[in-house]
Write an enzyme that holds these catalytic residues in place. Sequence first.
Site, PDB file in Angstrom:
ATOM      1  N   ASP A   1       0.871  -1.162   0.000  1.00 27.16           N
ATOM      2  CA  ASP A   1       0.000   0.000   0.000  1.00 27.16           C
ATOM      3  C   ASP A   1       0.918   1.224   0.000  1.00 27.16           C
ATOM      4  OD1 ASP A   1      -2.421   1.592   0.534  1.00 27.16           O
ATOM      5  OD2 ASP A   1      -1.544   1.845   2.522  1.00 27.16           O
TER       6      ASP A   1
ATOM      7  N   ASP B   1      -0.039   5.067   1.146  1.00 25.08           N
ATOM      8  CA  ASP B   1      -0.201   6.008   2.259  1.00 25.08           C
ATOM      9  C   ASP B   1      -0.219   5.295   3.602  1.00 25.08           C
ATOM     10  OD1 ASP B   1      -0.825   8.747   0.924  1.00 25.08           O
ATOM     11  OD2 ASP B   1      -2.047   7.302  -0.179  1.00 25.08           O
TER      12      ASP B   1
END
Length: 214
Positions: free
Chosen positions: A11, A13
Amino acid sequence: MIKDIDACIFDLDGTLVDSMWMWPDIDAEYLERFGFEYDDNLKNEIDGISFHETAVYFQKKFGIKDSVEKICQDWEDMALDKYKYEVKEKPGCTCFLKHLKSRGIKMGIATSNNKNMVDAVLNSLNMKDYFEVITTSDEVKKGKPAPDVYLRTAELLGVRPEKCLVFEDVVAGVIAGKAAGMKVCAIEDDFSKEVRERKKELANYYINDYRELL
């Protein structure tokens, strides 16, 4: 942890970069334009879903008359400078990416963010060249916690799901990785500290810092 793993999928953020702090500020500033106050529960309602899905949610929840495209563009304009000049990598991240590259492990990104902002922060931090594939949730049918974005990234990397290790910072993302049939390492992030124990419970592994893996 990376034994028998052919690819790591990250991922963005809160996982590769320390950026989750800025979104409540952007959401609050944006909602203020329309006379609404930001509610801390909002982040749990939108965790993991795509940029486009979030705009649709805001449009319906707050009765915003702007188009989804205009909402997305406004958010992008508000966020780009922060991504270019303020967001930093998570501790030890680049060192870990170098380690994976030296081991010949493929790397991809599966993010709910949009492509322009992904490119802005990766270029700012000189990370982009580590990743063979960058997939956003806008490119698949459903955002996290559905597994679609992780399955698509694995497909593009040419790696079977069971040979992938996912790195995630929020519950919806951990669930998405597990639903894709992948092992998941949850990473500490202050933004999701209230669900830390839930992340530990759901994930295969948990780390505070990438340097733990070197």
